[in-house]
Design a protein around this motif. Structure first.
Motif, PDB file in Angstrom:
ATOM      1  N   ARG A  63      54.814  23.698 -15.413  1.00 54.35           N
ATOM      2  CA  ARG A  63      56.140  24.234 -15.074  1.00 54.35           C
ATOM      3  C   ARG A  63      56.880  23.274 -14.143  1.00 54.35           C
ATOM      4  N   ALA A  64      56.148  22.586 -13.260  1.00 52.31           N
ATOM      5  CA  ALA A  64      56.782  21.671 -12.305  1.00 52.31           C
ATOM      6  C   ALA A  64      57.466  20.506 -12.998  1.00 52.31           C
ATOM      7  N   VAL A  65      56.964  20.098 -14.158  1.00 51.22           N
ATOM      8  CA  VAL A  65      57.561  18.967 -14.871  1.00 51.22           C
ATOM      9  C   VAL A  65      58.260  19.422 -16.152  1.00 51.22           C
ATOM     10  N   ASN A  66      58.373  20.766 -16.314  1.00 57.27           N
ATOM     11  CA  ASN A  66      58.986  21.317 -17.524  1.00 57.27           C
ATOM     12  C   ASN A  66      58.345  20.712 -18.778  1.00 57.27           C
ATOM     13  N   HIS A  67      57.039  20.828 -18.840  1.00 53.41           N
ATOM     14  CA  HIS A  67      56.265  20.226 -19.926  1.00 53.41           C
ATOM     15  C   HIS A  67      56.713  20.794 -21.274  1.00 53.41           C
ATOM     16  N   PRO A  68      56.820  19.967 -22.303  1.00 54.77           N
ATOM     17  CA  PRO A  68      57.315  20.453 -23.608  1.00 54.77           C
ATOM     18  C   PRO A  68      56.440  21.531 -24.254  1.00 54.77           C
ATOM     19  N   ARG A  69      55.219  21.691 -23.794  1.00 53.96           N
ATOM     20  CA  ARG A  69      54.342  22.708 -24.394  1.00 53.96           C
ATOM     21  C   ARG A  69      54.115  23.871 -23.429  1.00 53.96           C
ATOM     22  N   LEU A  70      55.059  24.050 -22.517  1.00 50.36           N
ATOM     23  CA  LEU A  70      54.922  25.090 -21.509  1.00 50.36           C
ATOM     24  C   LEU A  70      54.876  26.478 -22.135  1.00 50.36           C
ATOM     25  N   LEU A 118      46.831  25.359 -15.963  1.00 47.80           N
ATOM     26  CA  LEU A 118      47.827  24.301 -16.151  1.00 47.80           C
ATOM     27  C   LEU A 118      49.261  24.789 -16.029  1.00 47.80           C
ATOM     28  N   LEU A 119      49.466  26.086 -15.862  1.00 43.72           N
ATOM     29  CA  LEU A 119      50.839  26.613 -15.867  1.00 43.72           C
ATOM     30  C   LEU A 119      51.694  26.013 -14.755  1.00 43.72           C
ATOM     31  N   GLU A 120      51.188  25.994 -13.551  1.00 46.41           N
ATOM     32  CA  GLU A 120      51.997  25.504 -12.434  1.00 46.41           C
ATOM     33  C   GLU A 120      52.339  24.024 -12.572  1.00 46.41           C
ATOM     34  N   PRO A 121      51.360  23.132 -12.802  1.00 46.53           N
ATOM     35  CA  PRO A 121      51.741  21.722 -12.963  1.00 46.53           C
ATOM     36  C   PRO A 121      52.638  21.496 -14.178  1.00 46.53           C
TER      37      PRO A 121
END
Length: 876
Positions: A595-602, A590-593
């Motif tokens: 990171r693409a949306v700057n997910h709050p739990r990145l 899940l890291l790439e998707p």
């Protein structure tokens, strides 16, 4: 002597073939008969018997006790030269003058008449009254002029014959039961249990899914009971009866019963069966359930001597009904299992050279039986393909099992294909039940009521009613454990349900509901993990892993990032605690998707992904750790349970000890170490770095702080690092902490900490007076770590093992293991290993040591583990 009265044991004798002997040589026969009579008289009177009658060429004697009759018969047979058959029975008899009257005499005579010259037969009425006698059970037999079958036993004793022709009994039993042409495999204990059950009640219903073998079991049970029903065993095949109103007609036509004036056909059948000793087998009742149940109820009410076996995919709901669930054949025993034996035997009929001699064929057949859930019909259909395919080819095509498994068109339609068998059950469902079956097929590995409600979008009681209906119709399997109910589908039913779900157009909505259900459990399950009931969370994780895997896969593949992230974050600590690294791999994916949306739990995803160092991917772990530290430092993203210290582990295990220590100190200053986890990681890293004084200072009060969290993982982890910190300066305190932690970790299923505690305790025991005490700890740690695939940490217990073997003088294996175990982390964490290597070089010589160490270094993980076990066994 006085003739016995009351309960009497009678001995009947007769010379076999006496008429022929008289006709051939009357003079010789007369002499032989005198000797015969004298031998019988002496044997009978010598054992307290009263010989009161001659019957042609035989005699009848009465005895007060069964053992006396037995002894007399044996003594007589040993003395007799003529072929004499004997029968013994016990029962109430009335004496009139010099004779007796009563049914027991007729029974004794018929028992004798069933035998052959030199044979002593004993009725069950006598056999049950004696002990210490060698009897051969010949089973219940129908005898002429005896209303019920009589259990007959053959007496075996020194000087008596053993092998005789078959008994002379009535072989023709009324009824229409036909013996199947194929052998019966794998349900011998079921037959015995159902027979016993039927002897204690009047109606047994065999339930189970289509193709599981209910009909075959009912026939085998009936075969075993044939001799107990003087009016026969009658089999009624109801599958072809499509109109429920025609059920009484179908039964009446088989029995030859006509409808009586002024009576219904049901009552006419019941009346005709009154007083008859019959076993009735009603096969395939599910589609005419009410009609079959009504007829059976009427029969049981009218006839007290009839008994019934019914087969149905659900119970009849008749008073007094006893249920017997027919399960799939066992396939867990591999090539020796009943399922595999069934496959081999049926395959041999179409492929005579069929054999499991080749390992790949045996493995393929076992896999076929496993994937077909041990369902006999499915296995037989698969075996029929052996005429043109190999086991591996069949196995490779089981994803299309409903197209592959097609059988003879001469079979009943419901058994012609696997699809027919499942469709037959499906067609009996109403619309709501069909919809429920399709929706619950989204689950993998089972589900609970809460999950079923989530995918069905129904309230709890509606869902419960539908599940109950599917359970009763043998389409859903129920399991109960720890007071909780769990449902599941056999894979064959699940695949069929999946097809129906796709055809309904609801598949996407149901799979979303399934994934969201498990994503929505994150808070609840983490709260359970962060409590004294932590073990329940681990059990839940292990149980639901197939569903978690399915839900994650659907969410990740279909762009539902939030649901996928919630499944990962909700399960990471659960997997981490029991050495299951699958959530680590999910986090990486899940890291790439994210990171693409700057997910709050990145940052949390990067932290979880950094634990890929455990299965040996240290470079990737460091890269993920760097990214996580930047995010946590720049945006203030936090990890649950104050677990930021977890990020120190890839650095510590790659030799970057200062960086790991600095990271822990930085996060301690932030004041978020709610569970003493970061502090524990700091202490452990300080010890590896050789800063023992500082580690002991930081460890002061650690156990008390961890205890306040009420979290078994954090407490056992704290006990581990505390024991590690004091292992050199205070071995007693260290041992107490480690033993306490090891016991607690085992009780709470914290397998990861159990391994670490065992490693630390092994280091303490390795330096004790008797280093062999370390073997148990080393073995436990190696087994846990190897089973979980932790090829990095497994070097630690191996390093300790090397030092112990060196101390015990096993230098060559110590050098071999050292070559495998030495790395920057073990050199720091187990400094004794470095000293041991120096000693091994001195003891073996540099060249010999290098050769052995190189051999160890070249071993695979599995090879080294096996080698280590062997060396431990030898050293013990």
């Amino acid at each position: 002597m006085n003739p016995p009265t009351g309960v009497v044991t009678f001995l009947f004798t007769d010379i076999e073939g006496s008429t022929r002997r008289w006709e051939t040589d009357a003079a010789a026969m007369r002499i032989a008969l005198d000797a015969h009579d004298e031998a019988l008289r002496k044997a009978i009177e010598g054992h307290g018997g009263w010989m009161f009658k001659h019957t042609g060429d035989g005699v009848i004697a009465a005895f007060a006790s069964p053992p006396s009759a037995i002894d007399a018969a044996v003594a007589a047979q040993r003395a007799l030269e003529l072929p004499v058959r004997m029968g013994i029975a016990t029962g109430e008899a009335e004496r009139r003058g010099d004779d007796y009257f009563g049914v027991v005499l007729n029974r004794a005579a018929r028992v004798m008449g069933a035998g052959h010259g030199g044979q002593i037969l004993i009725a069950d009425s006598t056999a049950e009254l004696i002990t210490g006698v060698d009897l051969i059970d010949l089973g219940p037999r129908r005898l002429r002029d005896v209303s019920r079958p009589v259990g007959i036993f053959q007496l075996r004793a020194d000087g008596l014959g053993v092998k005789f022709p078959p008994l002379k009994v009535l072989n023709v039993t009324p009824g229409n039961l036909r013996r199947p042409v194929t052998s019966f495999i794998g349900r011998e204990s079921d037959v015995a249990d159902v027979v016993a059950l039927l002897r204690g009640c009047r109606l047994v219903t065999l339930t189970g899914m289509g193709g599981v073998g209910k009909t075959r079991l009912s026939i085998e049970v009936a075969e075993h009971l044939t001799n107990e029903f003087t009016d026969g065993v009658w089999f009624f095949e109801l599958a072809a009866v499509t109109d429920p109103a025609a059920v009484p007609d179908a039964v009446a036509s088989v029995l030859g019963i006509a409808q009586q004036p002024g009576m219904s056909l049901v009552d006419s059948v019941a009346l005709a069966l009154e007083g008859r000793v019959r076993l009735l087998v009603f096969d395939n009742c599910e589609h005419v359930l009410d009609a079959a149940a009504g007829l059976i109820e009427a029969i049981l009410a009218r006839s007290k001597t009839a008994k019934i076996v019914a087969t149905s995919r659900e119970r009849l709901m008749v008073e007094g009904e006893q249920l017997w669930q027919v399960h799939s054949l066992d396939f867990g025993a591999g090539p020796e299992s009943a399922a595999v034996r069934l496959f081999v035997e049926r395959a041999s009929a179409v492929a005579p050279r069929m054999s499991l001699a080749q390992a790949h064929d045996a493995a393929a057949v076992v896999e076929i039986c496993r994937r077909l859930d041990g369902i006999p019909l499915a296995i037989e259909l698969a075996a029929s393909r052996m005429s043109s395919m190999t086991p591996s080819e069949i196995c490779d095509r089981l994803d299309q099992r409903f197209r592959l498994l097609v059988g003879s068109r001469r079979a009943p339609e419901r058994h012609q294909t696997l699809r027919h068998a499942v469709q037959w059950s499906y067609d009996q469902l109403d619309d709501a039940e069909r919809a429920m079956l399709a929706r619950i097929s989204a689950f993998a590995g089972g589900f609970d009521l809460e999950g079923a409600c989530a995918v069905s979008e129904s309230d709890e009681y509606t869902t419960l009613d539908l599940l109950d209906a599917l359970v009763r119709k043998s389409l859903v399997v129920v399991g109960r454990s720890d007071g909780r109910t769990r449902y599941s589908l056999l894979e064959t039913i699940r695949e069929f349900g999946t097809e129906m779900l796709t055809a309904s157009g609801e598949a996407t909505a149901v799979r979303i509901a399934h994934a969201h259900h498990f994503a929505g459990l994150e808070t609840k399950i983490l709260a359970l993990w962060d409590s004294p009931q932590q073990r329940e969370a681990y059990v839940w994780f292990a149980t639901e892993l197939p569903n978690l895997r399915t839900g994650f896969r659907w969410s990740a593949d279909n762009g539902d990032l939030d649901a996928a992230v919630a499944i990962v974050t909700g399960t990471f600590f659960l997997g981490y605690g029991i050495d299951n690294y699958e959530p680590v791999a999910w986090a990486e994916e899940l890291l790439e998707p994210a990171r693409a949306v700057n997910h709050p739990r990145l940052a949390y995803l990067y932290a979880m992904a950094s634990q890929c160092w455990l299965p040996g991917r240290i470079d990737d772990a460091l890269r993920y750790g760097d990214a996580a530290r930047l995010l946590i430092g720049s945006v203030g993203d936090e990890l649950p349970f104050g677990a930021e210290g977890l990020l120190s582990t890839p650095y510590a295990n790659s030799g970057q000890l200062e960086l790991a220590i600095d990271w822990c100190r930085t996060n301690l200053r932030r004041g978020r170490d709610t569970h003493a986890l970061t502090r524990s990681f700091l202490i452990f890293t300080l010890m590896v770095a050789g800063c023992e004084d500082e580690a002991m200072a930081v460890a002061d009060g650690l156990i008390e702080d961890a205890d306040t969290s009420r979290n078994p993982y954090t407490l056992t982890f704290a006990l581990m690092v505390y024991g590690f910190a004091f292992r050199r300066t205070d071995p007693r305190r260290s041992r107490e902490a480690l033993q306490r932690g090891l016991e607690a970790a085992h009780e709470t299923a914290n397998r990861s900490n159990e391994s670490q505690l065992a490693i630390c305790l092994a280091t303490v025991e390795a330096t004790s007076v008797d280093p062999r005490a370390a073997f148990d700890c080393v073995t436990l740690a190696i087994r846990n770590l190897h089973d979980s695939g932790n090829i990095t940490t497994v070097c630690s217990p191996l390093a300790i093992l090397s030092t112990v073997l060196d101390r015990l003088g096993h230098h060559e294996p110590a050098a071999t293991i050292a070559g495998f175990a030495i790395n920057p982390f073990t050199a720091a964490a187990v400094p004794e290993l470095t000293l041991s290597i120096v000693h091994l070089r001195e003891a073996l010589g540099d060249s010999a040591y290098e050769a052995l160490a190189h051999a160890g270094q070249a071993m695979s993980n599995a090879e080294m583990v096996a080698y280590a076990y062997d060396q431990i066994d030898e050293a013990r």
